[in-house]
Motif scaffolding. Sequence first.
Motif, PDB file in Angstrom:
ATOM      1  N   TYR A  61      28.288 -12.521   1.070  1.00  0.00           N
ATOM      2  CA  TYR A  61      27.416 -11.698   0.226  1.00  0.00           C
ATOM      3  C   TYR A  61      27.806 -12.048  -1.200  1.00  0.00           C
ATOM      4  N   THR A  62      26.916 -12.728  -1.936  1.00  0.00           N
ATOM      5  CA  THR A  62      27.308 -13.299  -3.236  1.00  0.00           C
ATOM      6  C   THR A  62      26.614 -12.642  -4.444  1.00  0.00           C
ATOM      7  N   VAL A  77      29.691  -7.988   5.134  1.00  0.00           N
ATOM      8  CA  VAL A  77      29.603  -9.461   5.247  1.00  0.00           C
ATOM      9  C   VAL A  77      30.921 -10.120   4.836  1.00  0.00           C
ATOM     10  N   ASN A  78      31.514  -9.656   3.715  1.00  0.00           N
ATOM     11  CA  ASN A  78      32.675 -10.361   3.155  1.00  0.00           C
ATOM     12  C   ASN A  78      34.010  -9.990   3.791  1.00  0.00           C
ATOM     13  N   TYR A 125      32.324  -6.891  -5.388  1.00  0.00           N
ATOM     14  CA  TYR A 125      32.293  -8.244  -4.809  1.00  0.00           C
ATOM     15  C   TYR A 125      33.718  -8.821  -4.731  1.00  0.00           C
ATOM     16  N   GLY A 126      34.461  -8.753  -5.846  1.00  0.00           N
ATOM     17  CA  GLY A 126      35.824  -9.287  -5.875  1.00  0.00           C
ATOM     18  C   GLY A 126      36.727  -8.593  -4.859  1.00  0.00           C
ATOM     19  N   LYS A 127      36.563  -7.267  -4.772  1.00  0.00           N
ATOM     20  CA  LYS A 127      37.401  -6.515  -3.820  1.00  0.00           C
ATOM     21  C   LYS A 127      37.052  -6.903  -2.388  1.00  0.00           C
ATOM     22  N   SER A 128      35.752  -7.043  -2.115  1.00  0.00           N
ATOM     23  CA  SER A 128      35.339  -7.376  -0.740  1.00  0.00           C
ATOM     24  C   SER A 128      35.826  -8.771  -0.356  1.00  0.00           C
ATOM     25  N   LYS A 129      35.800  -9.697  -1.307  1.00  0.00           N
ATOM     26  CA  LYS A 129      36.285 -11.053  -1.010  1.00  0.00           C
ATOM     27  C   LYS A 129      37.806 -11.034  -0.799  1.00  0.00           C
TER      28      LYS A 129
END
Length: 298
Positions: A61-62, A77-78, A125-129
């Motif tokens: 998920y980007t 997703v991530n 996003y950063g946390k999920s990655k």
Amino acid sequence: MNILITGANGQLGTELMRQSPDRGFSPIPVDLPELDITRPDQVRDSIRDGAISLVINCAAYTQVDKAESQDMPAYHVNCVGPAVLAHICAEAGIPLIHISTDFVFNGAKQSPYLETDPISPISVYGKSKAVGDAVVEKIQNRHIIIRTAWLYALQGQNFVRTILRLGAERDTVRVVSDQMGCPTCAADLAEAILMMVEAIRTKGEIAWGTYHYCGKGVTSWHEFAQTILDIAKSYVPLKTSQVTPITTDQYPTPAKRPAYSALNCDKIEKAFGIHPKPWQESLEKTLLQMLKPNNESR
Ligand SMILES: NC(=O)c1ccc[n+]([C@@H]2O[C@H](COP(=O)([O-])OP(=O)(O)OC[C@H]3O[C@@H](n4cnc5c(N)ncnc54)[C@H](OP(=O)(O)O)[C@@H]3O)[C@@H](O)[C@H]2O)c1
């Protein structure tokens, strides 16, 4: 060697598909809707017959800003996706190459981030990655996590294509000049990943773990945009000649971005002899391909 490439229709997946046959690999492309990385049944089906030797996960998920209001899909997703892939790769005894991001760092450092620097993501996003990376590390020892940054490709939604469109449509283009990082061409990253796959093919066991790979040199989004238009103006009519520098405060976005997220790539150079190319060189090559379709420069 059969390689399963998840998220094969994305920027990086497309490049891996394009380059793999030339390097003697047989890529097997999968993407939504036929293969959802969060679905163990679908992932298991795709590697069940023992014909897959390695998985490269390009699915993610980007959408960095959208993730702030859609944290559940981003985490699903991530985090769940990499967990499923790592678990099934471990079960099947095959390595997993997983792609991560400079956005796991908070941007407070003033020199390129090392693989060993503490992470501290400041966006959903950063946390999920970051969580996705942690589960890969925990579940499958035979993994490579590659953190990359500011990715662009010939196709897909990316900064280069956005700036080209805006530069052609508008008299004024404003871009932030106080966020620094390393533009990375998806073709270069794909080449680096396939060099690592080659090392796995020949040696079997390698130094598994986390590596950084991004274009060589550090720049701002403003300088990146200006360079795009400076190169493009020889090939296409543009309305903008000078990009206007602005501050992050003047361009509020739902997601916070690190002020500085350059990545140090010494580790991948030493371990695999992979030398990142200067970002300007790769950008010029990509723009030539984009803007002069008959160009055979790659
Ligand atoms: N883009 C950047 O600037 C950047 C920077 C640093 C790191 N990265 C990382 O680099 C990797 C590749 O990025 P990219 O730019 O190539 O991404 P991309 O172009 O957005 O491609 C991602 C692909 O994954 C697919 N996908 C999404 N959810 C999925 C799921 N549940 N199951 C299977 N496939 C799914 C997407 O399909 P849909 O399009 O249908 O959703 C898309 O085809 C990602 O891990 C990303 O986090 C990217």
